[in-house]
Design an enzyme around this catalytic site. Structure first.
Site, PDB file in Angstrom:
ATOM      1  N   ARG C  57       0.817  -1.203   0.000  1.00  0.00           N
ATOM      2  CA  ARG C  57       0.000   0.000   0.000  1.00  0.00           C
ATOM      3  C   ARG C  57       0.862   1.270   0.000  1.00  0.00           C
ATOM      4  O   ARG C  57       0.733   2.132  -0.873  1.00  0.00           O
ATOM      5  CB  ARG C  57      -0.853  -0.057   1.262  1.00  0.00           C
ATOM      6  CG  ARG C  57      -1.620   1.157   1.622  1.00  0.00           C
ATOM      7  CD  ARG C  57      -2.152   0.940   3.053  1.00  0.00           C
ATOM      8  NE  ARG C  57      -2.909  -0.296   3.146  1.00  0.00           N
ATOM      9  CZ  ARG C  57      -4.179  -0.396   2.798  1.00  0.00           C
ATOM     10  NH1 ARG C  57      -4.819   0.665   2.357  1.00  0.00           N
ATOM     11  NH2 ARG C  57      -4.804  -1.544   2.909  1.00  0.00           N
ATOM     12  N   THR C  58       1.752   1.383   0.968  1.00  0.00           N
ATOM     13  CA  THR C  58       2.575   2.588   1.086  1.00  0.00           C
ATOM     14  C   THR C  58       3.528   2.710  -0.108  1.00  0.00           C
ATOM     15  O   THR C  58       3.746   3.792  -0.643  1.00  0.00           O
ATOM     16  CB  THR C  58       3.371   2.558   2.405  1.00  0.00           C
ATOM     17  OG1 THR C  58       2.445   2.466   3.493  1.00  0.00           O
ATOM     18  CG2 THR C  58       4.200   3.809   2.578  1.00  0.00           C
ATOM     19  N   LYS C  87      23.449 -10.730   4.229  1.00  0.00           N
ATOM     20  CA  LYS C  87      24.858 -11.096   4.404  1.00  0.00           C
ATOM     21  C   LYS C  87      25.506 -10.320   5.539  1.00  0.00           C
ATOM     22  O   LYS C  87      26.705 -10.426   5.760  1.00  0.00           O
ATOM     23  CB  LYS C  87      25.631 -10.832   3.107  1.00  0.00           C
ATOM     24  CG  LYS C  87      25.109 -11.646   1.924  1.00  0.00           C
ATOM     25  CD  LYS C  87      25.895 -11.316   0.653  1.00  0.00           C
ATOM     26  CE  LYS C  87      25.227 -11.938  -0.573  1.00  0.00           C
ATOM     27  NZ  LYS C  87      25.645 -11.293  -1.816  1.00  0.00           N
ATOM     28  N   ARG C 109      11.438   2.226   4.173  1.00  0.00           N
ATOM     29  CA  ARG C 109      10.583   1.598   5.165  1.00  0.00           C
ATOM     30  C   ARG C 109      11.440   0.573   5.876  1.00  0.00           C
ATOM     31  O   ARG C 109      12.045  -0.289   5.223  1.00  0.00           O
ATOM     32  CB  ARG C 109       9.423   0.899   4.480  1.00  0.00           C
ATOM     33  CG  ARG C 109       8.616   0.017   5.377  1.00  0.00           C
ATOM     34  CD  ARG C 109       7.581   0.828   6.132  1.00  0.00           C
ATOM     35  NE  ARG C 109       6.475   0.050   6.588  1.00  0.00           N
ATOM     36  CZ  ARG C 109       5.221   0.467   6.569  1.00  0.00           C
ATOM     37  NH1 ARG C 109       4.917   1.655   6.092  1.00  0.00           N
ATOM     38  NH2 ARG C 109       4.252  -0.282   7.037  1.00  0.00           N
ATOM     39  N   HIS C 137       5.942   7.503  11.164  1.00  0.00           N
ATOM     40  CA  HIS C 137       5.437   7.284   9.813  1.00  0.00           C
ATOM     41  C   HIS C 137       4.886   8.647   9.375  1.00  0.00           C
ATOM     42  O   HIS C 137       3.676   8.825   9.232  1.00  0.00           O
ATOM     43  CB  HIS C 137       4.339   6.220   9.842  1.00  0.00           C
ATOM     44  CG  HIS C 137       3.919   5.743   8.486  1.00  0.00           C
ATOM     45  ND1 HIS C 137       4.491   6.198   7.318  1.00  0.00           N
ATOM     46  CD2 HIS C 137       2.967   4.858   8.092  1.00  0.00           C
ATOM     47  CE1 HIS C 137       3.914   5.602   6.287  1.00  0.00           C
ATOM     48  NE2 HIS C 137       2.990   4.795   6.730  1.00  0.00           N
TER      49      HIS C 137
END
Lengths: 317, 317, 317
Positions: C57-58, C87, C109, C137
């Site tokens: 969505r974002t 890694k 994110r 956010h």
């Protein structure tokens, strides 16, 4: 709105228009200068591809078609695992949210039969069904038909063998539906008893006056076919002994092609595993890679229609 | 067709042309107006990036290079899990199908050695090897070399230490191959016995008259090096006691850099974990982030060559 | 550099400028011709979206906003699993490497609180925080506020109910921070005791003179609210018996809306599961899908600011 949801939604005049338009795009792609012009077809329009199950092949096909028309694409290839679906959101809410980001169309692949119809019911932009569960995969069915036209000039009067897993394979089912719109078609379904074609399709063909019969073996139908549409028998869907007993009847190799008509063609929705031997690839009648490539101009034509201005007087749907 | 499959395929005149072209792109990226012009280099051309194993870094690098040249990109970052490969399709069939969607080039990352050559054998468009198994990763090797040129002006006459896991690391191997094309190179391979460089590379260097020796410790080679190419020792590839015994010999920190030449440089293909201490980052000889950034103009130059009109009279390959 | 890291970083004049600019974009999107012009806003600029945890969505929201402004986007939706993070590379090294590929901004994110600040500390381009752990956010908080303005004309003087999981939900927290910049705000936090809002936010609101109280039940606060900001109670964060006891107090259905003010609005960051009944969707006060759609022009305005020339004399930050 011009959704693409089921292969049955299109009538014959639309199909004829569509195939001519796909021919146009196919020719334009051959020329470097015309190819650059193609990018002005749908400039700045935006396609969301929302795939709830993996299909790199189908996703690339739609994205390449969209890009060659000048569209932008935003995509996810594992919506099931990574989207808010994992948090319990309904498909309808997801579609409502995505429409708020102003795409011009949504291309949906989903694991549930009927998902595309549910999405279309709430979407404010056209929805293109790129396969939903064991239900429909209409653009695949259309490109199958388009391939018959390109390879053989016409569909009417064709004798078509459709073989493999007819119970579960949505491509074989969708093709049978579409063939019902043409004339003097003879279909031979070839499948082991466990995987025979569903009652719904048989009833549909009866209703549309399409002649069909069912066989368990490839011969002798193969020798009379104009089109051989071959699909995979999935081992996991059969009892082990049945699979062993039938698998040899469901592989096309040099022996099989040696008995086919000279002008016949072999189609397959791909991927193929063992059901068509690699030696067959060099046979000019092996049309399955050309078939797959035909999806490209065909999906360009479909995207143009979905997003287009009223398309002349073809009035599809 | 101009595939990029192995670092050995390029001769020295091509490399010199390539590095000049990368310099051009590097300069153009610094200017906002020239950067906009760059997007007219390959307008509307389309790159497919097909990654069968994860490498966000490499994928972003190719995609950004392609986009800065005005190309379109369609990509998948987990082709192995999500494509029809999972259904048993061969790589060759996948490539045949993808070519039908009309890309201008395919950038392939695969887990099997030799995959890029196999793809190129059936592809109708150029294939770029973005790493195949423990085999080749030619664009990485080229950017390593390009970094030596940019940092030190020339490659001929360099004393190069290549250290870490030389048995498995494809970057170290590919670099050794390419260095073989230059003159008066002295290579010192530094690795624990389990991870020493392969016989194939030693034979290749002998054949090309490149002087090399093998050491198990970083000193004294470090003090004489112009270029220190450092890679990771992977714990899982060694016996636990060997790892403990050797790990301290395979970390570059302030002690090590204090004994390096003033004009030397430290390279690393990244990602690094513990084998280069963060304190080293501020040392002007720490060139590994510049090295990584050099991949950007270099891949632009490679893409232009792969897709380009006949490139003057350089006659590469 | 114009990073977007925390919702508190913006002052009121900036917010007012931002919301007007978002209004401009919203209007332009309604017109086909203006929409085409939008693509000339940031032509050829490149956004990297780097998502270490899933949020289709974002990601779609940022990508669509960037594309509508004419930007290019390169993205990964599972950086955690597939990048060199696996890694052992640090976030800082990843950001340094990505900056070398010349993006114009990075949208991040991440699963760790503070990740965006760490990225910004080493990045050579602006970093946009698209959610970091249970931290911030900010673009979500901004679109929440923007929705209040669009729906009700103003924020000052609003009575706001914020309910659900206030201990863990970053959207509710961020909104509370931003509301502290406006006047005559009354906040009622509604949450079960386990999930009450954190001491840090209560202290912040006290410091800014914002009146707030805490309740465990939706009534009677609901009847007096201008804005009801509802979030999900996550079953897995509570004892089973507490969940059963409280869940009915945390669902908005027709009974609840029947007691709301006529001009009130219901907001929700989505996805919703059971906490808002589907029957509520048809209520004109149900603003959550409009709220989600507001994120589109708002993120366009933010991207323009992040990448833009000095924006008049608003001097944000």
């Amino acid at each position: 709105m011009r959704h693409i949801l089921r292969s049955q939604q299109f009538d014959r005049p639309f199909l004829e228009w569509l195939f001519r338009r796909a021919d146009d795009f196919s020719a334009a792609l051959e020329s470097a200068s015309k190819r650059r012009e193609l990018a002005n077809t749908l400039p700045g329009r935006m396609l969301f591809t929302l795939f709830y199950e993996p299909s790199t092949r189908t996703r690339f096909s739609f994205e390449a078609a969209a890009r060659h028309l000048g569209m932008q694409v935003i995509s996810t290839e594992n919506a099931r695992e990574f989207s808010s679906t994992a948090k319990g959101e309904t498909l309808e809410d997801t579609i409502r949210v995505l429409c708020g980001y102003r795409p011009d169309a949504i291309c949906l692949r989903h694991f549930e039969t009927g998902a595309a119809e549910r999405a279309a019911a709430v979407s404010t932009v056209p929805v293109i069904n790129a396969g939903d569960g064991t239900g429909q995969h209409p653009t695949q069915a259309l490109l199958d038909l388009y391939t018959i036209v390109r390879e053989r000039g016409r569909i009417d009067g064709s004798s078509v063998v459709i073989g493999g897993d007819l119970a579960n394979g949505r491509t074989a089912r969708s093709l049978a539906y579409l063939l019902g719109k043409f004339e003097h078609i003879e279909i031979t379904f070839v499948a082991p008893p466990e995987l025979r074609v569903g009652e719904d399709i048989r009833a549909y063909l009866d209703r549309h006056g399409v002649r069909f019969r069912e066989e368990e073996k490839l011969f002798p139908a193969l020798a009379e076919a104009d089109v051989v549409y071959w699909t995979r028998i999935q081992e996991e869907r059969m009892a082990a002994e049945t699979y062993e007993a039938t698998r040899n009847c469901f592989t096309i190799g040099p022996t099989e092609t040696s008995r086919m008509r000279p002008g016949a063609i072999i189609l397959h929705p791909l991927p193929r595993v063992n059901e068509i031997a690699p030696e067959v690839d060099a046979d000019p009648r092996a049309a399955y890679f050309r078939q797959s490539a035909n999806g490209h101009p065909l999906r360009m034509a479909l995207l143009e229609w979905v997003l287009g201005e009223p398309v002349r007087d073809d009035k599809p749907r």
